[in-house]
Design a protein around this motif. Structure first.
Motif, short mmCIF file in Angstrom:
data_model
loop_
_atom_site.label_atom_id
_atom_site.label_comp_id
_atom_site.label_asym_id
_atom_site.label_seq_id
_atom_site.Cartn_x
_atom_site.Cartn_y
_atom_site.Cartn_z
N GLY A 1 34.38 46.68 35.76
CA GLY A 1 34.38 47.82 34.86
C GLY A 1 34.01 47.43 33.45
N GLY A 2 33.77 48.44 32.62
CA GLY A 2 33.43 48.17 31.23
C GLY A 2 32.93 49.39 30.51
N LEU A 3 32.41 49.16 29.32
CA LEU A 3 31.87 50.22 28.46
C LEU A 3 30.35 50.12 28.48
N VAL A 4 29.71 51.21 28.87
CA VAL A 4 28.25 51.25 28.91
C VAL A 4 27.77 52.55 28.27
N GLN A 5 26.46 52.64 28.06
CA GLN A 5 25.88 53.86 27.51
C GLN A 5 25.31 54.72 28.64
N ALA A 6 25.18 55.98 28.36
CA ALA A 6 24.60 56.91 29.33
C ALA A 6 23.22 56.40 29.76
N GLY A 7 22.97 56.46 31.06
CA GLY A 7 21.72 55.97 31.61
C GLY A 7 21.77 54.53 32.08
N ASP A 8 22.78 53.81 31.69
CA ASP A 8 22.93 52.41 32.09
C ASP A 8 23.41 52.29 33.53
N SER A 9 23.43 51.05 34.01
CA SER A 9 23.94 50.74 35.35
C SER A 9 25.13 49.80 35.25
N LEU A 10 25.94 49.82 36.29
CA LEU A 10 27.11 48.95 36.33
C LEU A 10 27.45 48.72 37.80
N ARG A 11 27.94 47.52 38.13
CA ARG A 11 28.34 47.24 39.50
C ARG A 11 29.81 46.86 39.55
N LEU A 12 30.54 47.57 40.37
CA LEU A 12 31.95 47.27 40.60
C LEU A 12 32.08 46.47 41.90
N SER A 13 33.08 45.62 41.93
CA SER A 13 33.38 44.84 43.12
C SER A 13 34.83 45.05 43.51
N CYS A 14 35.09 44.96 44.81
CA CYS A 14 36.46 45.05 45.31
C CYS A 14 36.63 43.98 46.38
N ALA A 15 37.55 43.08 46.13
CA ALA A 15 37.85 42.02 47.10
C ALA A 15 39.17 42.35 47.80
N ALA A 16 39.15 42.26 49.11
CA ALA A 16 40.36 42.52 49.90
C ALA A 16 40.93 41.19 50.41
N PHE A 17 42.23 41.07 50.28
CA PHE A 17 42.94 39.86 50.70
C PHE A 17 44.04 40.23 51.69
N GLY A 18 44.18 39.42 52.72
CA GLY A 18 45.29 39.59 53.65
C GLY A 18 45.02 40.48 54.83
N ARG A 19 43.86 41.16 54.85
CA ARG A 19 43.54 42.05 55.96
C ARG A 19 42.05 42.35 55.93
N ASN A 20 41.41 42.34 57.10
CA ASN A 20 40.01 42.75 57.19
C ASN A 20 39.96 44.27 57.23
N MET A 21 39.37 44.86 56.22
CA MET A 21 39.34 46.31 56.11
C MET A 21 38.23 46.90 56.97
N ILE A 22 38.56 47.90 57.80
CA ILE A 22 37.55 48.58 58.58
C ILE A 22 36.69 49.45 57.67
N VAL A 23 37.36 50.16 56.78
CA VAL A 23 36.67 51.01 55.83
C VAL A 23 37.11 50.62 54.42
N MET A 24 36.14 50.50 53.53
CA MET A 24 36.42 50.26 52.12
C MET A 24 35.80 51.40 51.33
N SER A 25 36.57 51.94 50.41
CA SER A 25 36.14 53.12 49.68
C SER A 25 36.42 52.98 48.19
N TRP A 26 35.82 53.90 47.45
CA TRP A 26 36.06 54.01 46.02
C TRP A 26 36.48 55.43 45.68
N PHE A 27 37.49 55.54 44.87
CA PHE A 27 37.95 56.79 44.28
C PHE A 27 37.94 56.61 42.77
N ARG A 28 38.01 57.72 42.06
CA ARG A 28 38.10 57.63 40.61
C ARG A 28 38.99 58.74 40.07
#
Length: 119
Positions: free
Chosen positions: A9-36
């Motif tokens: 995450g971070g601060l960006v300007q309109a029109g910019d791009s950003l990549r979020l990452s999510c690492a899961a530990f302790g279990r292999n996730m069948i489905v991984m999702s993003w909410f906001r």
């Protein structure tokens, strides 16, 4: 112990791009999702992906956001492009068994990462 950890995450300007990452530990996730969750608003579904690569997106992000994952590393990514001020929110990673937008179906949650898009 199952844990999900978001980053990118971070601060960006309109029109910019950003990549979020999510690492899961302790279990292999069948489905991984993003909410906001934006200030003063309810948490909303953004995108989801299963181990086969099937995906689902909220209408508000279709064509701008792309979800992907590495099954080997148990990591999901949310590539966000053409960002708008209304994309400003805390973004949460979630893990579950069904490819769904219903937050109640997800048993595992990260603590969130802030994305702020300035106009």
């Amino acid at each position: 112990q199952v844990r999900l950890a978001e980053s990118g995450g971070g601060l960006v300007q309109a029109g910019d791009s950003l990549r979020l990452s999510c690492a899961a530990f302790g279990r292999n996730m069948i489905v991984m999702s993003w909410f906001r969750q934006a200030p003063g608003k309810e948490q909303e579904f953004v995108a989801a992906i299963n181990r086969n690569g099937d995906t689902a997106y909220a209408d508000s992000v279709k064509g701008r956001f792309t979800i992907s994952r590495s099954n080997a590393n148990n990591v999901s990514y949310l590539q966000m492009s053409s960002l708008k001020p209304e994309d400003t929110a805390v973004y949460y990673c979630a893990g579950g068994s069904l490819l769904t937008s219903r937050r109640g179906e997800y048993a595992y949650w990260g603590l969130g990462t802030q994305v702020t898009v300035s106009s």
